[in-house]
Structure formats: C-alpha cells, structure tokens
Design a protein around this motif. Structure first.
Motif, PDB file in Angstrom:
ATOM      1  N   GLN A   3       8.254 -17.937  -5.650  1.00 16.04           N
ATOM      2  CA  GLN A   3       6.989 -17.034  -5.348  1.00 16.04           C
ATOM      3  C   GLN A   3       7.325 -15.558  -5.857  1.00 16.04           C
ATOM      4  O   GLN A   3       8.126 -15.172  -5.968  1.00 16.04           O
ATOM      5  CB  GLN A   3       6.894 -16.769  -3.871  1.00 16.04           C
ATOM      6  CG  GLN A   3       5.757 -17.110  -2.977  1.00 16.04           C
ATOM      7  CD  GLN A   3       4.692 -17.646  -3.234  1.00 16.04           C
ATOM      8  OE1 GLN A   3       4.761 -19.087  -3.727  1.00 16.04           O
ATOM      9  NE2 GLN A   3       3.497 -17.327  -2.729  1.00 16.04           N
ATOM     10  N   ALA A   4       6.322 -15.317  -6.729  1.00 11.32           N
ATOM     11  CA  ALA A   4       6.123 -13.901  -7.226  1.00 11.32           C
ATOM     12  C   ALA A   4       6.079 -12.790  -6.023  1.00 11.32           C
ATOM     13  O   ALA A   4       5.176 -13.055  -5.369  1.00 11.32           O
ATOM     14  CB  ALA A   4       4.947 -13.956  -8.329  1.00 11.32           C
ATOM     15  N   VAL A   5       6.813 -11.789  -6.203  1.00  3.64           N
ATOM     16  CA  VAL A   5       6.669 -10.770  -5.164  1.00  3.64           C
ATOM     17  C   VAL A   5       5.791  -9.547  -5.765  1.00  3.64           C
ATOM     18  O   VAL A   5       5.867  -9.274  -6.899  1.00  3.64           O
ATOM     19  CB  VAL A   5       8.225 -10.157  -4.874  1.00  3.64           C
ATOM     20  CG1 VAL A   5       8.143  -9.469  -3.595  1.00  3.64           C
ATOM     21  CG2 VAL A   5       8.937 -11.518  -4.372  1.00  3.64           C
ATOM     22  N   ARG A   6       4.984  -9.084  -4.883  1.00  2.00           N
ATOM     23  CA  ARG A   6       4.073  -7.983  -5.273  1.00  2.00           C
ATOM     24  C   ARG A   6       4.062  -7.126  -4.231  1.00  2.00           C
ATOM     25  O   ARG A   6       4.205  -7.336  -2.679  1.00  2.00           O
ATOM     26  CB  ARG A   6       2.705  -8.621  -5.234  1.00  2.00           C
ATOM     27  CG  ARG A   6       2.393  -9.297  -6.544  1.00  2.00           C
ATOM     28  CD  ARG A   6       2.032  -8.339  -7.816  1.00  2.00           C
ATOM     29  NE  ARG A   6       0.885  -7.525  -7.546  1.00  2.00           N
ATOM     30  CZ  ARG A   6       0.757  -6.571  -8.561  1.00  2.00           C
ATOM     31  NH1 ARG A   6       1.432  -6.669  -9.640  1.00  2.00           N
ATOM     32  NH2 ARG A   6      -0.055  -5.528  -8.346  1.00  2.00           N
ATOM     33  N   PHE A   7       4.247  -6.029  -4.538  1.00  2.00           N
ATOM     34  CA  PHE A   7       4.148  -4.779  -3.298  1.00  2.00           C
ATOM     35  C   PHE A   7       2.886  -3.839  -3.645  1.00  2.00           C
ATOM     36  O   PHE A   7       2.749  -3.457  -4.619  1.00  2.00           O
ATOM     37  CB  PHE A   7       5.312  -3.836  -3.307  1.00  2.00           C
ATOM     38  CG  PHE A   7       6.623  -4.868  -2.876  1.00  2.00           C
ATOM     39  CD1 PHE A   7       6.791  -4.893  -1.571  1.00  2.00           C
ATOM     40  CD2 PHE A   7       7.362  -5.396  -3.785  1.00  2.00           C
ATOM     41  CE1 PHE A   7       7.927  -5.713  -1.274  1.00  2.00           C
ATOM     42  CE2 PHE A   7       8.567  -6.068  -3.236  1.00  2.00           C
ATOM     43  CZ  PHE A   7       8.719  -6.385  -2.049  1.00  2.00           C
ATOM     44  N   SER A   8       2.030  -3.559  -2.602  1.00  2.00           N
ATOM     45  CA  SER A   8       1.000  -2.389  -2.898  1.00  2.00           C
ATOM     46  C   SER A   8       1.407  -1.156  -2.547  1.00  2.00           C
ATOM     47  O   SER A   8       2.644  -1.097  -2.178  1.00  2.00           O
ATOM     48  CB  SER A   8      -0.067  -2.727  -1.726  1.00  2.00           C
ATOM     49  OG  SER A   8       0.565  -2.556  -0.339  1.00  2.00           O
ATOM     50  N   ILE A   9       0.579  -0.407  -3.404  1.00  2.00           N
ATOM     51  CA  ILE A   9       1.115   1.118  -3.101  1.00  2.00           C
ATOM     52  C   ILE A   9       1.320   1.620  -1.527  1.00  2.00           C
ATOM     53  O   ILE A   9       2.133   2.244  -1.243  1.00  2.00           O
ATOM     54  CB  ILE A   9       0.335   2.209  -4.157  1.00  2.00           C
ATOM     55  CG1 ILE A   9       1.072   3.621  -3.909  1.00  2.00           C
ATOM     56  CG2 ILE A   9      -1.085   2.328  -3.599  1.00  2.00           C
ATOM     57  CD1 ILE A   9       2.720   3.537  -4.530  1.00  2.00           C
ATOM     58  N   ASP A  10       0.398   1.047  -0.792  1.00  2.00           N
ATOM     59  CA  ASP A  10       0.166   1.305   0.635  1.00  2.00           C
ATOM     60  C   ASP A  10       1.628   0.858   1.191  1.00  2.00           C
ATOM     61  O   ASP A  10       2.021   1.616   2.249  1.00  2.00           O
ATOM     62  CB  ASP A  10      -0.912   0.667   1.224  1.00  2.00           C
ATOM     63  CG  ASP A  10      -2.158   1.390   0.782  1.00  2.00           C
ATOM     64  OD1 ASP A  10      -2.328   2.610   0.494  1.00  2.00           O
ATOM     65  OD2 ASP A  10      -3.426   0.860   0.767  1.00  2.00           O
ATOM     66  N   TYR A  11       2.021  -0.293   0.945  1.00  2.00           N
ATOM     67  CA  TYR A  11       3.137  -0.798   1.497  1.00  2.00           C
ATOM     68  C   TYR A  11       4.444   0.091   1.271  1.00  2.00           C
ATOM     69  O   TYR A  11       5.254   0.500   2.017  1.00  2.00           O
ATOM     70  CB  TYR A  11       3.743  -2.230   1.132  1.00  2.00           C
ATOM     71  CG  TYR A  11       4.793  -2.634   1.628  1.00  2.00           C
ATOM     72  CD1 TYR A  11       4.887  -3.271   2.872  1.00  2.00           C
ATOM     73  CD2 TYR A  11       5.902  -2.885   0.788  1.00  2.00           C
ATOM     74  CE1 TYR A  11       6.327  -3.759   3.358  1.00  2.00           C
ATOM     75  CE2 TYR A  11       7.194  -3.220   1.132  1.00  2.00           C
ATOM     76  CZ  TYR A  11       7.417  -3.663   2.498  1.00  2.00           C
ATOM     77  OH  TYR A  11       8.450  -4.117   2.904  1.00  2.00           O
ATOM     78  N   ILE A  12       4.482   0.336  -0.141  1.00  2.00           N
ATOM     79  CA  ILE A  12       5.305   1.076  -0.411  1.00  2.00           C
ATOM     80  C   ILE A  12       5.821   2.651   0.176  1.00  2.00           C
ATOM     81  O   ILE A  12       6.485   2.993   0.631  1.00  2.00           O
ATOM     82  CB  ILE A  12       5.434   1.499  -2.128  1.00  2.00           C
ATOM     83  CG1 ILE A  12       5.710   0.175  -2.947  1.00  2.00           C
ATOM     84  CG2 ILE A  12       6.673   2.444  -2.744  1.00  2.00           C
ATOM     85  CD1 ILE A  12       5.472   0.147  -4.436  1.00  2.00           C
ATOM     86  N   ARG A  13       4.508   3.223   0.388  1.00  2.00           N
ATOM     87  CA  ARG A  13       4.374   4.368   1.032  1.00  2.00           C
ATOM     88  C   ARG A  13       4.494   4.293   2.579  1.00  2.00           C
ATOM     89  O   ARG A  13       5.533   5.336   2.825  1.00  2.00           O
ATOM     90  CB  ARG A  13       3.008   5.112   0.868  1.00  2.00           C
ATOM     91  CG  ARG A  13       2.580   5.647  -0.545  1.00  2.00           C
ATOM     92  CD  ARG A  13       1.167   6.169  -0.491  1.00  2.00           C
ATOM     93  NE  ARG A  13       0.894   6.723  -1.799  1.00  2.00           N
ATOM     94  CZ  ARG A  13      -0.223   6.793  -2.474  1.00  2.00           C
ATOM     95  NH1 ARG A  13      -1.077   6.054  -1.900  1.00  2.00           N
ATOM     96  NH2 ARG A  13      -0.192   7.228  -3.686  1.00  2.00           N
ATOM     97  N   SER A  14       4.356   3.162   3.080  1.00  2.00           N
ATOM     98  CA  SER A  14       4.684   3.144   4.404  1.00  2.00           C
ATOM     99  C   SER A  14       6.284   2.910   4.699  1.00  2.00           C
ATOM    100  O   SER A  14       7.053   3.632   5.608  1.00  2.00           O
ATOM    101  CB  SER A  14       3.930   1.736   4.987  1.00  2.00           C
ATOM    102  OG  SER A  14       4.698   1.318   6.122  1.00  2.00           O
ATOM    103  N   GLU A  15       6.895   2.340   3.504  1.00  2.00           N
ATOM    104  CA  GLU A  15       8.346   2.117   3.414  1.00  2.00           C
ATOM    105  C   GLU A  15       9.070   3.495   3.285  1.00  2.00           C
ATOM    106  O   GLU A  15       9.766   3.582   4.039  1.00  2.00           O
ATOM    107  CB  GLU A  15       8.837   1.088   2.583  1.00  2.00           C
ATOM    108  CG  GLU A  15       8.503  -0.180   2.711  1.00  2.00           C
ATOM    109  CD  GLU A  15       9.389  -0.909   3.763  1.00  2.00           C
ATOM    110  OE1 GLU A  15      10.775  -0.951   3.837  1.00  2.00           O
ATOM    111  OE2 GLU A  15       8.931  -1.213   4.823  1.00  2.00           O
TER     112      GLU A  15
END
Length: 73
Positions: A3-15
């Motif tokens: 599966q291709a992994v994608r991260f949203s900027i909202d997820y990255i900011r949350s992390e």
C-alpha cells in the motif's frame, strides 16, 4: 501488493505537536529530526508531502506549526 503511504500536512502537524508536548523534539530542531520516529517508507512519504509544501528538512519544526495561540499573551 504494498500500500502507498500518504500523510497529510494536518497529520504531520499533529505529530509534531504531540512530540513537542512529550519532550521528544524541540521547536528549534530541524524537520529532519522527525525521521528518527518513522520507518524508512513512512519517512519517505512524509518528505514527499513536505516537499510539495516547500518545507525543507533543514527548516525548524516550529515552521510546521504555523500561528500558535498562547494562553498567557
């Protein structure tokens, strides 16, 4: 099939916020410091998303947080 992994900027900011609150990273550390917390495929996907947003790995983590509200201002 992988599966291709994608991260949203909202997820990255949350992390980033989570790791800052936990004391795992500092606001002044470069974005590249996040790489220590992810598997290579995940980190590569994050880097691709950050690149699309013109975020460089040498930028401080604080740059990812945008405007912040402080209770004592």
């Amino acid at each position: 099939m992988a599966q291709a992994v994608r991260f949203s900027i909202d997820y990255i900011r949350s992390e980033v916020r989570h790791r800052l609150e936990a004391g795992k990273v500092l606001r002044s550390q470069p974005v590249s410091a996040l790489g220590a917390f992810y598997a290579p495929a995940e980190w590569k996907a994050m880097c691709e998303e950050l690149e699309l947003l013109d975020v460089r790995l040498c930028d401080p983590l604080a740059e990812l947080l945008g405007r912040e509200e402080w209770a004592n201002d």
